[in-house]
Design an enzyme around this catalytic site. Sequence first.
Site, PDB file in Angstrom:
ATOM      1  N   PRO A  74       0.823  -1.210   0.000  1.00  0.00           N
ATOM      2  CA  PRO A  74       0.000   0.000   0.000  1.00  0.00           C
ATOM      3  C   PRO A  74       0.859   1.264   0.000  1.00  0.00           C
ATOM      4  O   PRO A  74       0.415   2.325  -0.419  1.00  0.00           O
ATOM      5  CB  PRO A  74      -0.831  -0.108   1.287  1.00  0.00           C
ATOM      6  CG  PRO A  74      -0.236  -1.215   2.075  1.00  0.00           C
ATOM      7  CD  PRO A  74       0.573  -2.069   1.164  1.00  0.00           C
TER       8      PRO A  74
ATOM      9  N   GLU B 177       2.164  -7.936   8.267  1.00  0.00           N
ATOM     10  CA  GLU B 177       2.559  -6.512   8.210  1.00  0.00           C
ATOM     11  C   GLU B 177       3.502  -6.241   7.042  1.00  0.00           C
ATOM     12  O   GLU B 177       4.014  -5.128   6.893  1.00  0.00           O
ATOM     13  CB  GLU B 177       3.222  -6.079   9.519  1.00  0.00           C
ATOM     14  CG  GLU B 177       2.274  -6.069  10.720  1.00  0.00           C
ATOM     15  CD  GLU B 177       1.036  -5.220  10.473  1.00  0.00           C
ATOM     16  OE1 GLU B 177       1.179  -4.104   9.945  1.00  0.00           O
ATOM     17  OE2 GLU B 177      -0.071  -5.701  10.781  1.00  0.00           O
TER      18      GLU B 177
ATOM     19  N   ARG C  34      -3.603  -8.517 -20.553  1.00  0.00           N
ATOM     20  CA  ARG C  34      -4.487  -8.152 -21.669  1.00  0.00           C
ATOM     21  C   ARG C  34      -3.803  -7.181 -22.625  1.00  0.00           C
ATOM     22  O   ARG C  34      -4.289  -6.958 -23.729  1.00  0.00           O
ATOM     23  CB  ARG C  34      -5.842  -7.633 -21.175  1.00  0.00           C
ATOM     24  CG  ARG C  34      -5.830  -6.297 -20.524  1.00  0.00           C
ATOM     25  CD  ARG C  34      -7.166  -5.965 -19.904  1.00  0.00           C
ATOM     26  NE  ARG C  34      -8.213  -5.643 -20.870  1.00  0.00           N
ATOM     27  CZ  ARG C  34      -8.328  -4.481 -21.492  1.00  0.00           C
ATOM     28  NH1 ARG C  34      -7.458  -3.508 -21.274  1.00  0.00           N
ATOM     29  NH2 ARG C  34      -9.323  -4.268 -22.347  1.00  0.00           N
TER      30      ARG C  34
ATOM     31  N   ASP D   4     -10.074   1.946 -24.750  1.00  0.00           N
ATOM     32  CA  ASP D   4     -10.392   1.820 -23.331  1.00  0.00           C
ATOM     33  C   ASP D   4     -10.162   3.133 -22.604  1.00  0.00           C
ATOM     34  O   ASP D   4      -9.391   3.976 -23.062  1.00  0.00           O
ATOM     35  CB  ASP D   4      -9.453   0.796 -22.667  1.00  0.00           C
ATOM     36  CG  ASP D   4      -9.824  -0.636 -23.010  1.00  0.00           C
ATOM     37  OD1 ASP D   4     -10.977  -0.875 -23.374  1.00  0.00           O
ATOM     38  OD2 ASP D   4      -8.927  -1.491 -22.901  1.00  0.00           O
TER      39      ASP D   4
HETATM   40  N1  SAM Z   1       1.303  -2.693   7.322  1.00  0.00           N
HETATM   41  C1  SAM Z   1       1.250  -2.487   5.910  1.00  0.00           C
HETATM   42  C2  SAM Z   1       1.095  -1.008   5.621  1.00  0.00           C
HETATM   43  O1  SAM Z   1       0.339  -0.348   6.343  1.00  0.00           O
HETATM   44  O2  SAM Z   1       1.669  -0.517   4.621  1.00  0.00           O
HETATM   45  C3  SAM Z   1       0.083  -3.222   5.312  1.00  0.00           C
HETATM   46  C4  SAM Z   1       0.311  -4.679   5.176  1.00  0.00           C
HETATM   47  S1  SAM Z   1      -1.028  -5.465   4.364  1.00  0.00           S
HETATM   48  C5  SAM Z   1      -2.055  -5.921   5.711  1.00  0.00           C
HETATM   49  C6  SAM Z   1      -0.353  -6.988   3.853  1.00  0.00           C
HETATM   50  C7  SAM Z   1       0.070  -7.052   2.418  1.00  0.00           C
HETATM   51  O3  SAM Z   1      -1.050  -6.787   1.577  1.00  0.00           O
HETATM   52  C8  SAM Z   1       1.108  -6.082   1.966  1.00  0.00           C
HETATM   53  O4  SAM Z   1       2.402  -6.517   2.288  1.00  0.00           O
HETATM   54  C9  SAM Z   1       0.882  -6.049   0.473  1.00  0.00           C
HETATM   55  O5  SAM Z   1       1.505  -7.158  -0.137  1.00  0.00           O
HETATM   56  C10 SAM Z   1      -0.616  -6.233   0.365  1.00  0.00           C
HETATM   57  N2  SAM Z   1      -1.367  -4.987   0.134  1.00  0.00           N
HETATM   58  C11 SAM Z   1      -2.228  -4.412   0.988  1.00  0.00           C
HETATM   59  N3  SAM Z   1      -2.779  -3.315   0.469  1.00  0.00           N
HETATM   60  C12 SAM Z   1      -2.256  -3.172  -0.768  1.00  0.00           C
HETATM   61  C13 SAM Z   1      -2.428  -2.238  -1.794  1.00  0.00           C
HETATM   62  N4  SAM Z   1      -3.241  -1.192  -1.664  1.00  0.00           N
HETATM   63  N5  SAM Z   1      -1.743  -2.411  -2.930  1.00  0.00           N
HETATM   64  C14 SAM Z   1      -0.899  -3.446  -3.077  1.00  0.00           C
HETATM   65  N6  SAM Z   1      -0.709  -4.378  -2.126  1.00  0.00           N
HETATM   66  C15 SAM Z   1      -1.368  -4.257  -0.987  1.00  0.00           C
END
Ligand code: SAM
Length: 294
Positions: free
Chosen positions: A88, A115, A157, A172
Amino acid sequence: MRIDIITIFPGYFAPLGMSLIGKAALRGDVQITVHDLRDWSHDAHRTVDDTPYGGGPGMVMKPEPWGEALDAATAADGPAPRLVVPAPSGALFTQQTAAGYAREPRLVFACGRYEGIDARVVDEARTRMAVDEVSIGDYVLAGGEAAVLVMVEAVCRLVPGVLGNAASVADDSFGGSGDPGVAAPADAGRPEAAPPAGGARRAATDGCGSGMAGLLEGPVYTKPRVWRGREVPPVLLSGDHGAIARWRRDAALSRTAAMRPELIHRLDPASLNDRDREVLSRAGFPMHPEDMAH
Ligand code: SAM
């Protein structure tokens, strides 16, 4: 294109065997391999996580299994891989990112959970391959798997041969942003320009330079002509490819102005003609290119 996905939930990727991507994999246009991270764990419980240094809630994915998994997934002969780590906190994944990835010969996706992955894994990987940390949006998922499904579908795609009609990509939303399968015309003309043989869809693409570049696609219709008293816009039945292309461009500009006004501010003013500016002006946007350039 070769894609490797490392995850603790290999079953999550069953949908990649379906639909367009499943068929592309059967044809050999894309080769997708899913690896179970726990195969590189070293204890009876197949542990891949541990408590965070510094304290705090949750668990962190251990570096050892990740290091070994990446060694294995990137060891095979062939082109250098690009490692994509969903997070994220990463850079936002867009249609342009997808188009860039579609040109890569080899992608490796590392699905985090808990995490996230011990930060040294990405640091170390950067010393031997290209690495991107990528977010699919401003929200937090439970793991990287859903994000990787999204990215793999958006990328595949755009791989030449995967879509039945490659030209549809340029039409698109956000289209024409570097799609490798559809050549952008050099003249970047206008919807009013004489449409080429091939119909209004190509006319929209060619006449607008790069289709819906930077815009959202407008509404689409199919048969019947009248449904529950609602008629398809008559211009779409006119056979006038130039008028249809212009109507589609108007609809795209109007919808983008209404739904994603920030995208209008990002348009290159030089890409707008008088008619575009008139449509935008009616939608509450300034008519003059110099006013829009911020
Ligand atoms: N503690 C982290 C933070 O706040 O940045 C969030 C960890 S999340 C619970 C667990 C995993 O979900 C991340 O390591 C990532 O691989 C994935 N993930 C969660 N949200 C995401 C997003 N918006 N985009 C891409 N991957 C995401």
